[in-house]
Design a protein around this motif. Structure first.
Motif, PDB file in Angstrom:
ATOM      1  N   TYR A  11      38.792  25.780   7.203  1.00 60.59           N
ATOM      2  CA  TYR A  11      39.326  25.636   8.789  1.00 60.59           C
ATOM      3  C   TYR A  11      40.636  25.739   8.857  1.00 60.59           C
ATOM      4  CZ  TYR A  11      39.963  20.798   7.505  1.00 60.59           C
ATOM      5  OH  TYR A  11      40.190  19.658   6.976  1.00 60.59           O
ATOM      6  N   ILE A  12      40.883  25.718  10.107  1.00 64.16           N
ATOM      7  CA  ILE A  12      42.366  25.570  10.522  1.00 64.16           C
ATOM      8  C   ILE A  12      42.538  24.583  11.711  1.00 64.16           C
ATOM      9  CG2 ILE A  12      43.108  27.958  10.184  1.00 64.16           C
ATOM     10  CD1 ILE A  12      42.807  28.511  13.226  1.00 64.16           C
ATOM     11  N   VAL A  13      43.534  23.921  11.679  1.00 66.53           N
ATOM     12  CA  VAL A  13      43.861  22.924  12.789  1.00 66.53           C
ATOM     13  C   VAL A  13      44.862  23.261  13.739  1.00 66.53           C
ATOM     14  CG1 VAL A  13      44.289  20.419  13.302  1.00 66.53           C
ATOM     15  CG2 VAL A  13      43.174  21.151  11.119  1.00 66.53           C
ATOM     16  N   ILE A  14      44.547  23.189  15.048  1.00 66.03           N
ATOM     17  CA  ILE A  14      45.545  23.599  15.961  1.00 66.03           C
ATOM     18  C   ILE A  14      46.083  22.619  17.096  1.00 66.03           C
ATOM     19  CG2 ILE A  14      45.984  25.196  18.182  1.00 66.03           C
ATOM     20  CD1 ILE A  14      43.686  26.921  17.034  1.00 66.03           C
ATOM     21  N   ASN A  15      47.312  22.306  16.913  1.00 65.59           N
ATOM     22  CA  ASN A  15      47.853  21.023  17.800  1.00 65.59           C
ATOM     23  C   ASN A  15      47.298  19.772  17.316  1.00 65.59           C
ATOM     24  OD1 ASN A  15      49.940  20.408  19.584  1.00 65.59           O
ATOM     25  ND2 ASN A  15      48.363  20.227  21.209  1.00 65.59           N
ATOM     26  N   GLY A  16      46.761  19.544  16.304  1.00 65.22           N
ATOM     27  CA  GLY A  16      46.215  18.389  15.622  1.00 65.22           C
ATOM     28  C   GLY A  16      44.809  17.509  16.231  1.00 65.22           C
ATOM     29  N   LEU A  31      32.001  30.922  14.076  1.00 66.44           N
ATOM     30  CA  LEU A  31      32.995  30.087  13.971  1.00 66.44           C
ATOM     31  C   LEU A  31      32.429  28.743  14.711  1.00 66.44           C
ATOM     32  CD1 LEU A  31      36.039  32.126  15.050  1.00 66.44           C
ATOM     33  CD2 LEU A  31      35.597  31.392  12.889  1.00 66.44           C
ATOM     34  N   ALA A  32      32.711  27.617  14.210  1.00 66.10           N
ATOM     35  CA  ALA A  32      32.366  26.295  14.821  1.00 66.10           C
ATOM     36  C   ALA A  32      33.813  25.858  15.335  1.00 66.10           C
ATOM     37  CB  ALA A  32      31.930  25.304  13.923  1.00 66.10           C
ATOM     38  N   ILE A  33      33.788  25.535  16.794  1.00 60.55           N
ATOM     39  CA  ILE A  33      35.209  25.019  17.333  1.00 60.55           C
ATOM     40  C   ILE A  33      35.023  23.808  17.727  1.00 60.55           C
ATOM     41  CG2 ILE A  33      36.934  25.539  19.149  1.00 60.55           C
ATOM     42  CD1 ILE A  33      35.845  28.611  19.034  1.00 60.55           C
ATOM     43  N   ASP A  34      35.940  22.722  17.335  1.00 62.90           N
ATOM     44  CA  ASP A  34      35.755  21.432  18.008  1.00 62.90           C
ATOM     45  C   ASP A  34      37.149  21.123  18.702  1.00 62.90           C
ATOM     46  OD1 ASP A  34      35.497  18.596  18.498  1.00 62.90           O
ATOM     47  OD2 ASP A  34      35.725  17.946  16.236  1.00 62.90           O
ATOM     48  N   ALA A  35      37.032  20.933  19.772  1.00 61.50           N
ATOM     49  CA  ALA A  35      38.082  20.765  20.778  1.00 61.50           C
ATOM     50  C   ALA A  35      37.906  19.852  21.871  1.00 61.50           C
ATOM     51  CB  ALA A  35      38.559  22.153  21.605  1.00 61.50           C
TER      52      ALA A  35
END
Length: 69
Positions: A11-16, A31-35
């Motif tokens: 995975y990657i992390v964007i802006n924490g 893709l799984a997106i957690d925001a």
């Protein structure tokens, strides 16, 4: 635009506070997106119905990448 190679489970992390994880590749990428709930997430084809194609996508297409159907 940043382009990264990832394998399933990575995975990657964007802006924490946004996580994008590759969950499977069986002929097509998933893709799984957690925001945060207040962040709107749209598929590109839906976004483009009401907005112009983002500049970074236009540049990528001009270079022969990001093949789109």
């Amino acid at each position: 635009m940043l382009s990264l190679g990832r394998n399933p489970g990575e995975y990657i992390v964007i802006n924490g506070n946004i996580i994008v994880e590759v969950v499977s590749i069986d002929g097509s990428l998933r893709l799984a997106i957690d925001a945060p709930k207040e962040m709107k997430i749209e598929r590109g084809e839906n976004y483009e119905k009401n907005h112009p194609v983002p500049d970074c996508i236009q540049r990528t297409k001009a270079l022969g990448g990001a093949k789109r159907r």
